[in-house]
Design a protein around this motif. Structure first.
Motif, PDB file in Angstrom:
ATOM      1  N   PRO A  52       0.838  -1.381   0.080  1.00  0.00           N
ATOM      2  CA  PRO A  52       0.026   0.104  -0.010  1.00  0.00           C
ATOM      3  C   PRO A  52       0.855   1.234  -0.094  1.00  0.00           C
ATOM      4  O   PRO A  52       2.161   1.384   0.385  1.00  0.00           O
ATOM      5  CB  PRO A  52      -0.787  -0.050   1.174  1.00  0.00           C
ATOM      6  CG  PRO A  52       0.097  -1.022   2.154  1.00  0.00           C
ATOM      7  CD  PRO A  52       0.799  -1.969   1.394  1.00  0.00           C
ATOM      8  N   PRO A  53       0.059   2.403  -0.241  1.00  0.00           N
ATOM      9  CA  PRO A  53       0.923   3.614  -0.351  1.00  0.00           C
ATOM     10  C   PRO A  53       1.533   3.801   1.048  1.00  0.00           C
ATOM     11  O   PRO A  53       0.968   3.703   2.040  1.00  0.00           O
ATOM     12  CB  PRO A  53       0.003   4.679  -0.726  1.00  0.00           C
ATOM     13  CG  PRO A  53      -1.131   3.833  -1.444  1.00  0.00           C
ATOM     14  CD  PRO A  53      -1.072   2.741  -0.681  1.00  0.00           C
ATOM     15  N   GLY A  54       2.742   4.569   1.206  1.00  0.00           N
ATOM     16  CA  GLY A  54       3.465   4.820   2.436  1.00  0.00           C
ATOM     17  C   GLY A  54       3.927   3.582   3.116  1.00  0.00           C
ATOM     18  O   GLY A  54       4.473   4.028   4.428  1.00  0.00           O
ATOM     19  N   SER A  55       4.254   2.633   2.798  1.00  0.00           N
ATOM     20  CA  SER A  55       4.607   1.369   3.392  1.00  0.00           C
ATOM     21  C   SER A  55       6.203   1.264   3.335  1.00  0.00           C
ATOM     22  O   SER A  55       6.972   0.604   3.797  1.00  0.00           O
ATOM     23  CB  SER A  55       4.202   0.052   2.800  1.00  0.00           C
ATOM     24  OG  SER A  55       4.261  -0.038   1.337  1.00  0.00           O
ATOM     25  N   GLY A  56       6.705   2.106   2.529  1.00  0.00           N
ATOM     26  CA  GLY A  56       8.297   2.352   2.142  1.00  0.00           C
ATOM     27  C   GLY A  56       9.043   1.805   0.968  1.00  0.00           C
ATOM     28  O   GLY A  56      10.018   1.462   1.097  1.00  0.00           O
ATOM     29  N   ILE A 101      14.372  -3.105 -10.314  1.00  0.00           N
ATOM     30  CA  ILE A 101      13.831  -2.959  -8.900  1.00  0.00           C
ATOM     31  C   ILE A 101      12.360  -2.157  -9.417  1.00  0.00           C
ATOM     32  O   ILE A 101      12.423  -1.321  -9.783  1.00  0.00           O
ATOM     33  CB  ILE A 101      14.559  -1.949  -7.997  1.00  0.00           C
ATOM     34  CG1 ILE A 101      16.019  -2.727  -7.804  1.00  0.00           C
ATOM     35  CG2 ILE A 101      14.017  -1.942  -6.742  1.00  0.00           C
ATOM     36  CD1 ILE A 101      15.934  -4.204  -7.269  1.00  0.00           C
ATOM     37  N   CYS A 102      11.354  -2.985  -8.997  1.00  0.00           N
ATOM     38  CA  CYS A 102      10.005  -2.354  -9.259  1.00  0.00           C
ATOM     39  C   CYS A 102       9.071  -2.280  -7.913  1.00  0.00           C
ATOM     40  O   CYS A 102       9.367  -2.966  -6.783  1.00  0.00           O
ATOM     41  CB  CYS A 102       9.301  -3.352 -10.150  1.00  0.00           C
ATOM     42  SG  CYS A 102      10.097  -3.633 -11.617  1.00  0.00           S
ATOM     43  N   ALA A 103       8.404  -1.188  -7.800  1.00  0.00           N
ATOM     44  CA  ALA A 103       7.397  -0.895  -6.776  1.00  0.00           C
ATOM     45  C   ALA A 103       5.978  -0.694  -7.206  1.00  0.00           C
ATOM     46  O   ALA A 103       5.949   0.209  -8.252  1.00  0.00           O
ATOM     47  CB  ALA A 103       7.961   0.078  -5.835  1.00  0.00           C
ATOM     48  N   MET A 104       5.227  -1.167  -6.871  1.00  0.00           N
ATOM     49  CA  MET A 104       3.799  -1.021  -7.216  1.00  0.00           C
ATOM     50  C   MET A 104       2.729  -1.200  -6.164  1.00  0.00           C
ATOM     51  O   MET A 104       3.034  -1.928  -5.082  1.00  0.00           O
ATOM     52  CB  MET A 104       3.467  -2.163  -8.431  1.00  0.00           C
ATOM     53  CG  MET A 104       3.595  -3.685  -8.121  1.00  0.00           C
ATOM     54  SD  MET A 104       3.225  -4.519  -9.320  1.00  0.00           S
ATOM     55  CE  MET A 104       1.238  -4.294  -9.449  1.00  0.00           C
ATOM     56  N   ASN A 105       1.694  -0.504  -6.199  1.00  0.00           N
ATOM     57  CA  ASN A 105       0.499  -1.070  -5.330  1.00  0.00           C
ATOM     58  C   ASN A 105      -0.343  -2.056  -5.880  1.00  0.00           C
ATOM     59  O   ASN A 105      -0.350  -2.285  -6.928  1.00  0.00           O
ATOM     60  CB  ASN A 105      -0.514   0.374  -5.398  1.00  0.00           C
ATOM     61  CG  ASN A 105       0.298   1.695  -4.914  1.00  0.00           C
ATOM     62  OD1 ASN A 105       1.236   1.681  -3.995  1.00  0.00           O
ATOM     63  ND2 ASN A 105      -0.173   2.641  -5.380  1.00  0.00           N
ATOM     64  N   PRO A 106      -0.985  -2.737  -4.902  1.00  0.00           N
ATOM     65  CA  PRO A 106      -1.927  -3.878  -5.357  1.00  0.00           C
ATOM     66  C   PRO A 106      -3.040  -3.649  -6.076  1.00  0.00           C
ATOM     67  O   PRO A 106      -3.650  -4.640  -6.735  1.00  0.00           O
ATOM     68  CB  PRO A 106      -2.038  -4.644  -3.911  1.00  0.00           C
ATOM     69  CG  PRO A 106      -2.203  -3.362  -2.954  1.00  0.00           C
ATOM     70  CD  PRO A 106      -1.188  -2.310  -3.564  1.00  0.00           C
ATOM     71  N   CYS A 107      -3.313  -2.430  -6.180  1.00  0.00           N
ATOM     72  CA  CYS A 107      -4.840  -1.970  -6.857  1.00  0.00           C
ATOM     73  C   CYS A 107      -4.563  -0.316  -7.252  1.00  0.00           C
ATOM     74  O   CYS A 107      -3.593   0.152  -7.029  1.00  0.00           O
ATOM     75  CB  CYS A 107      -6.049  -2.302  -6.296  1.00  0.00           C
ATOM     76  SG  CYS A 107      -6.030  -1.300  -4.714  1.00  0.00           S
ATOM     77  N   LYS A 108      -5.562   0.239  -7.908  1.00  0.00           N
ATOM     78  CA  LYS A 108      -5.369   1.535  -8.263  1.00  0.00           C
ATOM     79  C   LYS A 108      -5.503   2.294  -7.008  1.00  0.00           C
ATOM     80  O   LYS A 108      -4.519   3.427  -7.073  1.00  0.00           O
ATOM     81  CB  LYS A 108      -6.510   1.851  -9.111  1.00  0.00           C
ATOM     82  CG  LYS A 108      -6.459   3.132  -9.893  1.00  0.00           C
ATOM     83  CD  LYS A 108      -5.613   3.188 -11.002  1.00  0.00           C
ATOM     84  CE  LYS A 108      -5.539   4.434 -11.754  1.00  0.00           C
ATOM     85  NZ  LYS A 108      -4.236   4.408 -12.897  1.00  0.00           N
ATOM     86  N   CYS A 109      -6.346   2.187  -6.327  1.00  0.00           N
ATOM     87  CA  CYS A 109      -6.444   2.950  -4.926  1.00  0.00           C
ATOM     88  C   CYS A 109      -5.324   2.764  -3.870  1.00  0.00           C
ATOM     89  O   CYS A 109      -5.046   3.438  -2.992  1.00  0.00           O
ATOM     90  CB  CYS A 109      -7.738   2.836  -4.250  1.00  0.00           C
ATOM     91  SG  CYS A 109      -8.049   1.411  -3.069  1.00  0.00           S
ATOM     92  N   PRO A 160     -10.369   0.281   3.798  1.00  0.00           N
ATOM     93  CA  PRO A 160     -11.155  -0.516   2.571  1.00  0.00           C
ATOM     94  C   PRO A 160     -10.539  -0.290   1.323  1.00  0.00           C
ATOM     95  O   PRO A 160     -10.098   0.891   1.075  1.00  0.00           O
ATOM     96  CB  PRO A 160     -12.598  -0.047   2.897  1.00  0.00           C
ATOM     97  CG  PRO A 160     -12.265   1.241   3.605  1.00  0.00           C
ATOM     98  CD  PRO A 160     -11.041   1.166   4.347  1.00  0.00           C
ATOM     99  N   CYS A 161     -10.680  -1.125   0.551  1.00  0.00           N
ATOM    100  CA  CYS A 161     -10.448  -0.933  -0.776  1.00  0.00           C
ATOM    101  C   CYS A 161     -11.504  -0.537  -1.955  1.00  0.00           C
ATOM    102  O   CYS A 161     -12.360  -1.230  -1.572  1.00  0.00           O
ATOM    103  CB  CYS A 161      -9.675  -2.199  -1.553  1.00  0.00           C
ATOM    104  SG  CYS A 161      -9.390  -2.164  -3.542  1.00  0.00           S
ATOM    105  N   ASN A 162     -11.371   0.530  -2.511  1.00  0.00           N
ATOM    106  CA  ASN A 162     -12.672   1.026  -3.159  1.00  0.00           C
ATOM    107  C   ASN A 162     -12.793   0.745  -4.691  1.00  0.00           C
ATOM    108  O   ASN A 162     -13.672   1.183  -5.403  1.00  0.00           O
ATOM    109  CB  ASN A 162     -12.403   2.803  -3.117  1.00  0.00           C
ATOM    110  CG  ASN A 162     -12.508   3.290  -1.923  1.00  0.00           C
ATOM    111  OD1 ASN A 162     -13.372   3.050  -0.993  1.00  0.00           O
ATOM    112  ND2 ASN A 162     -11.655   4.282  -1.584  1.00  0.00           N
TER     113      ASN A 162
END
Length: 515
Positions: A223-227, A347-355, A364-366
């Motif tokens: 998620p965002p902000g996890s480092g 090295i790649c970084a990504m969120n698990p979804c758009k939100c 909650p995921c929107n």
């Protein structure tokens, strides 16, 4: 009269010798340049004539024909100016016949005043001249430090064509540039943030250490902000020392790209490239009307960090597949094909979804399920299969943030990484392998020979292969990671615990991506 001097041109990151022949005949004044020159070389006629007159030399009123051999090979750039004018001045008698021109090479662009300007690719050009048997190289002062790295050739820095002519005539000798190879060393960049700044995330730090030790590709999902980005940006501080051979090859790429600073000799730290996700595919892999190295080549022997990985265009990310496998990229154009090395850590970084909050324990995921699938589908299964280490980076707990307890410093981790890389290099040398520098670059043949697994480890590997439905590539990549884990553990034999950790670090490609 006919005079011959020597120069060098570029093809990709390699140089090739160019013979500059000048024929001067007592006929109607004319000046032609032949030998498959590009527009910049054709314009040399105007630069050379004006530079000659402004340097105090009389331009000969003769029929001048300058040939750049081999004629079938395209010549690009303004680096032939100096050699062309030197050949003309030889015909005009400004350089004595007693001067041996066979062992000399002249490279540089001329300004209208006769000043010598730097050109890109000084290092590969100097190497090409040395390989061709030239003993002396005359080049712009700004390029001299870089060119002096080449073995077997004396580099003379010059500020103008006048200085070169005076040196050749023995009137005022130039002082050669000197590179002390024994003084070369590699240190981490001083401004790289330290790994101890990251609170918690011990599993992610361990993955980062393994990736650095073995040169493995790594994907952070969280998620965002996890480092995720914070961790990736601290990777340069724990990367192993850059060897002289690696530095030489990487410097050639930066030299051709015109990214070497004045008086800079060799790159002393591994490159860390972090392009924005809006970049085009040619900018990433290389290309253009006149081919130039892309970000993957500029990251050679270093790191390519792609933040917000799914936001890159599909064309760009899919273009990574072949370079990740082959360690090089070939750019094909009408004029020919150019090869650029591209052996890098992805090295790649990504969120698990758009939100960004799919699977988050409290937020909650929107996103709709179809939106999540569509977002993850931006990273194809074949591409994910080429990423050795894939781990989730959860949100940092309050206790980790409030404790204020710092973890290991980058310097401490880097000692272990250097030790593991040294073990791997020694293993390669003992087995006669001299063209690879880390475990991630092992071929299947190397893996069968160097990755010896004990009985318990083999059983665990077999069970994991069947349960996870691994591809042949996935199987090899798990063995490569297990080899690195064993090296960090000081074990020549790969045991069950080494295989187990390697498998755990590759458990997300079936959860998130379809192969």
């Amino acid at each position: 009269m006919l005079s011959t001097v020597y120069c060098a041109g570029l093809h990709g990151i390699d140089g090739f010798e160019v013979t500059v022949e000048c024929s001067a005949q007592k006929k109607m004044e004319q000046f032609d340049v032949v030998g498959l020159p590009d527009a910049a070389v054709k314009e040399a006629k105007n630069r050379v004539r004006t530079a000659c007159e402004n340097s105090g030399f009389r331009f000969p009123e003769l029929l001048l024909t300058v040939n750049l051999a081999p004629a079938a090979r395209r010549k690009e750039g303004a680096g032939f100016d100096c050699a062309i004018l030197t050949a003309i001045l030889r015909c005009a008698g400004y350089i004595p016949d007693s001067v041996n021109m066979e062992d000399k090479c002249f490279i540089g662009e001329l300004s209208l005043s006769g000043a010598l300007r730097p050109v890109p690719g000084a290092l590969p050009l100097a190497i090409a001249a040395a390989k061709a048997g030239r003993k002396e190289l005359f080049i712009a002062a700004e390029n001299a430090a870089e060119a002096s790295v080449a073995d077997g050739i004396t580099v003379y820095p010059a500020k103008s064509i006048t200085e070169i002519i005076k040196h050749l005539r023995g009137e005022k000798l130039l002082t050669p540039a000197v590179f002390d190879k024994n003084a070369f060393f590699s240190t981490p960049a001083a401004n790289v943030p330290d790994l101890s700044d990251v609170m918690g995330q011990e599993r992610a730090k361990r993955a980062l250490e393994i990736a650095a030790a073995g040169g493995h590709n790594l994907l952070f999902i969280g998620p965002p902000g996890s480092g995720k980005s914070m961790l990736a940006k601290r990777l340069p501080g724990i990367l192993p020392d850059l060897s002289y051979e690696e530095s030489l090859e990487t410097t050639k790429i930066y030299s051709v790209a015109g990214m070497m600073g004045e008086n800079e000799t060799l790159l002393k730290t591994r490159p860390f490239r972090s392009p924005h996700h809006t970049m085009s595919a040619p900018s990433l892999v290389g290309g253009g009307q006149i081919p130039r190295p892309g970000e993957i080549s500029l990251a050679h022997n270093g790191v390519l960090f792609l933040d917000e990985f799914p936001e890159f265009s599909k064309q760009s990310t899919e273009a990574l597949r072949q370079p990740l496998e082959d360690g090089e990229v070939t750019v094909a154009r009408v004029q020919g094909r150019v090869r650029y090395p591209s052996r890098f850590m992805l090295i790649c970084a990504m969120n698990p979804c758009k939100c960004g909050f799919f699977g988050h324990p409290t937020k909650p995921c929107n996103c709709r399920s179809d939106d999540i699938k569509r977002y993850l589908a931006k990273v194809s299964g074949p591409l994910a299969d080429r990423i050795d280490i894939q781990i989730e980076v959860p949100s940092v707990s309050y206790s980790d943030m409030a404790s204020g307890k710092k973890g290991e410093s980058s310097a401490e981790v880097r000692k272990r990484v250097n030790a593991a890389r040294a073990v791997a290099l020694e293993r390669f040398r003992k087995n006669g392998i001299t063209d690879i520098f880390c475990n991630a670059d092992m071929t299947p043949a190397h893996i069968r020979k160097l990755c010896v697994v004990d009985e318990a480890g083999a059983k665990l590997l077999e069970m994991s292969f069947e349960k996870m439905g691994l591809s042949a590539r996935g199987y090899d990549r798990i063995l490569r990671v297990a080899r690195t884990v064993a090296d960090l553990d000081g074990s020549e034999i790969i045991g069950a615990r080494h295989v187990a950790e390697a498998v755990q670090l590759r458990s997300l490609d079936r959860q998130y991506f379809n192969s």
